[in-house]
Design a protein around this motif. Structure first.
Motif, PDB file in Angstrom:
ATOM      1  N   HIS A 136      -1.333   7.511  -3.481  1.00 46.26           N
ATOM      2  CA  HIS A 136      -0.846   6.403  -4.308  1.00 46.26           C
ATOM      3  C   HIS A 136       0.362   6.853  -5.104  1.00 46.26           C
ATOM      4  CE1 HIS A 136      -0.852   3.489  -7.692  1.00 46.26           C
ATOM      5  NE2 HIS A 136      -1.170   2.660  -6.718  1.00 46.26           N
ATOM      6  N   ILE A 181       0.683   2.389  -1.522  1.00 50.31           N
ATOM      7  CA  ILE A 181      -0.669   2.854  -1.202  1.00 50.31           C
ATOM      8  C   ILE A 181      -0.617   3.423   0.220  1.00 50.31           C
ATOM      9  CG2 ILE A 181      -3.091   2.202  -0.990  1.00 50.31           C
ATOM     10  CD1 ILE A 181      -1.258  -0.344  -2.758  1.00 50.31           C
ATOM     11  N   LEU A 192      -2.500   4.892   3.307  1.00 50.67           N
ATOM     12  CA  LEU A 192      -3.842   4.907   3.903  1.00 50.67           C
ATOM     13  C   LEU A 192      -3.911   5.848   5.106  1.00 50.67           C
ATOM     14  CD1 LEU A 192      -4.523   1.055   3.804  1.00 50.67           C
ATOM     15  CD2 LEU A 192      -5.200   2.787   2.115  1.00 50.67           C
ATOM     16  N   LEU A 197      -7.675   0.714  -1.228  1.00 51.30           N
ATOM     17  CA  LEU A 197      -6.569  -0.245  -1.265  1.00 51.30           C
ATOM     18  C   LEU A 197      -6.864  -1.388  -2.230  1.00 51.30           C
ATOM     19  CD1 LEU A 197      -3.978  -1.583  -0.207  1.00 51.30           C
ATOM     20  CD2 LEU A 197      -5.342  -2.496   1.698  1.00 51.30           C
ATOM     21  N   ILE A 241       2.098  -1.204   1.389  1.00 46.49           N
ATOM     22  CA  ILE A 241       0.987  -0.474   2.004  1.00 46.49           C
ATOM     23  C   ILE A 241       1.549   0.315   3.179  1.00 46.49           C
ATOM     24  CG2 ILE A 241      -1.237  -0.694   3.182  1.00 46.49           C
ATOM     25  CD1 ILE A 241      -1.451  -3.504   1.770  1.00 46.49           C
ATOM     26  N   LEU A 280      -7.469  -5.373   6.831  1.00 45.97           N
ATOM     27  CA  LEU A 280      -6.293  -4.971   6.046  1.00 45.97           C
ATOM     28  C   LEU A 280      -5.457  -6.202   5.680  1.00 45.97           C
ATOM     29  CD1 LEU A 280      -4.231  -2.874   4.968  1.00 45.97           C
ATOM     30  CD2 LEU A 280      -3.347  -2.718   7.296  1.00 45.97           C
ATOM     31  N   ALA A 321      -4.515  -7.817   2.000  1.00 45.99           N
ATOM     32  CA  ALA A 321      -3.116  -8.057   1.628  1.00 45.99           C
ATOM     33  C   ALA A 321      -2.912  -9.527   1.265  1.00 45.99           C
ATOM     34  CB  ALA A 321      -2.196  -7.646   2.773  1.00 45.99           C
ATOM     35  N   VAL A 352       1.484  -7.967  -2.716  1.00 47.09           N
ATOM     36  CA  VAL A 352       1.769  -7.149  -1.522  1.00 47.09           C
ATOM     37  C   VAL A 352       2.997  -7.718  -0.818  1.00 47.09           C
ATOM     38  CG1 VAL A 352       0.937  -6.345   0.714  1.00 47.09           C
ATOM     39  CG2 VAL A 352      -0.642  -6.486  -1.228  1.00 47.09           C
ATOM     40  N   ILE A 366       3.733  -4.179   4.770  1.00 45.63           N
ATOM     41  CA  ILE A 366       2.912  -3.132   5.380  1.00 45.63           C
ATOM     42  C   ILE A 366       3.848  -2.345   6.295  1.00 45.63           C
ATOM     43  CG2 ILE A 366       0.937  -2.629   6.856  1.00 45.63           C
ATOM     44  CD1 ILE A 366      -0.318  -5.268   5.906  1.00 45.63           C
TER      45      ILE A 366
END
Ligand SMILES: [Fe+2]
Length: 257
Positions: A108, A117, A119, A139, A153, A178, A182, A188, A191
């Motif tokens: 993070h 973030i 992952l 998340l 993300i 996911l 979001a 958000v 991605i």
């Protein structure tokens, strides 16, 4: 000097460096080290300075500590943090243990009006993508704790098919979870992922889905089977504004080595 508040945060994504233990190694006929060097030179001339770099997996090519140490030697001299996450060709524990500041595993990041973030979508012993419940909970928690920070993300695998059937056998198999998270958090903005070794941009609702070229070999878009694309390697740049505006693009080297 204090930065004006409307100045963008400048960040770059490099991905799929696929560094090997031995200098001068090739992947699909492409010189891994020489192309990474060319990409970093391009970055230093076209989009420098940046606040930090995101490295979205396949940092090394199925090799151990020596390859991570070689990657560190490429990236440490840049003098900015390089925040890493693992891909299917990485060994997540070795990555975490071998890399140290300023090139390191990070989950993070808070920066300016934004948060990132990072992952882990890897599956031990498989090239496919999956997000464990623990990653999804991490998340969700980060998005709840920082509801006013625009969010990006990052992960290795593509969360939805990109139309490249051989690569889409390795899509995140629970990507809909996911995307649902979001979708529940309007901060958000994007991605961002690697794995596909090609430029990609689409939208899912208000969320941008962004893939980037590898720093070594490129794969042909829309190809049913794995096929190298003879175009130069590159990186993705971002300008991220305090009001949530996101500018991004792909920059490539002048040739392939
Ligand atoms: Fe890769």
């Amino acid at each position: 000097m204090k930065m004006r508040d409307d100045n963008p945060l400048r960040v770059v994504q490099i991905t799929d460096t696929h560094i090997k233990s031995q200098p001068g190694s090739r992947l699909w006929g492409v010189d891994v080290d020489a192309n990474l060097t060319a990409v970093l030179q391009r970055l230093k001339t076209r989009h420098w300075p940046v606040q930090f770099i995101l490295a979205t997996g396949d940092l090394v090519h199925d090799e151990g500590a020596q390859a991570y140490e070689r990657l560190y030697a490429f990236l440490e001299p840049l003098g900015v943090p390089v925040y890493c996450l693992p891909g299917n060709h990485d060994a997540p524990e070795e990555l975490e243990q071998t890399l140290t500041n300023p090139v390191r595993r990070q989950r993070h990041i808070n920066a300016g009006h934004w948060q990132f973030i990072l992952l882990d979508s890897t599956v031990h012993g498989s090239d496919a993508g999956h997000l464990l419940d623990s990653e999804l909970m991490f998340l969700e928690s980060a998005l709840r704790v920082h509801p006013r920070r625009h969010a990006i993300i990052c992960l290795h695998h593509q969360p939805l098919p990109i139309g490249c059937s051989w690569l889409d056998t390795m899509v995140v198999d629970n990507g809909e979870k996911l995307l649902a998270i979001a979708g529940r958090h309007p901060q958000v903005r994007a991605i961002v992922y690697g794995h596909i070794h090609q430029e990609f941009a689409a939208r899912h609702g208000a969320v941008e889905l962004l893939g980037a070229p590898s720093t070594c070999v490129q794969f042909k878009p829309d190809a049913p089977t794995a096929e190298a694309d003879p175009i130069p390697p590159g990186y993705r740049w971002f300008e991220l504004y305090p009001d949530g505006r996101l500018l991004t693009g792909i920059e490539r080297t002048k040739g392939i080595i």
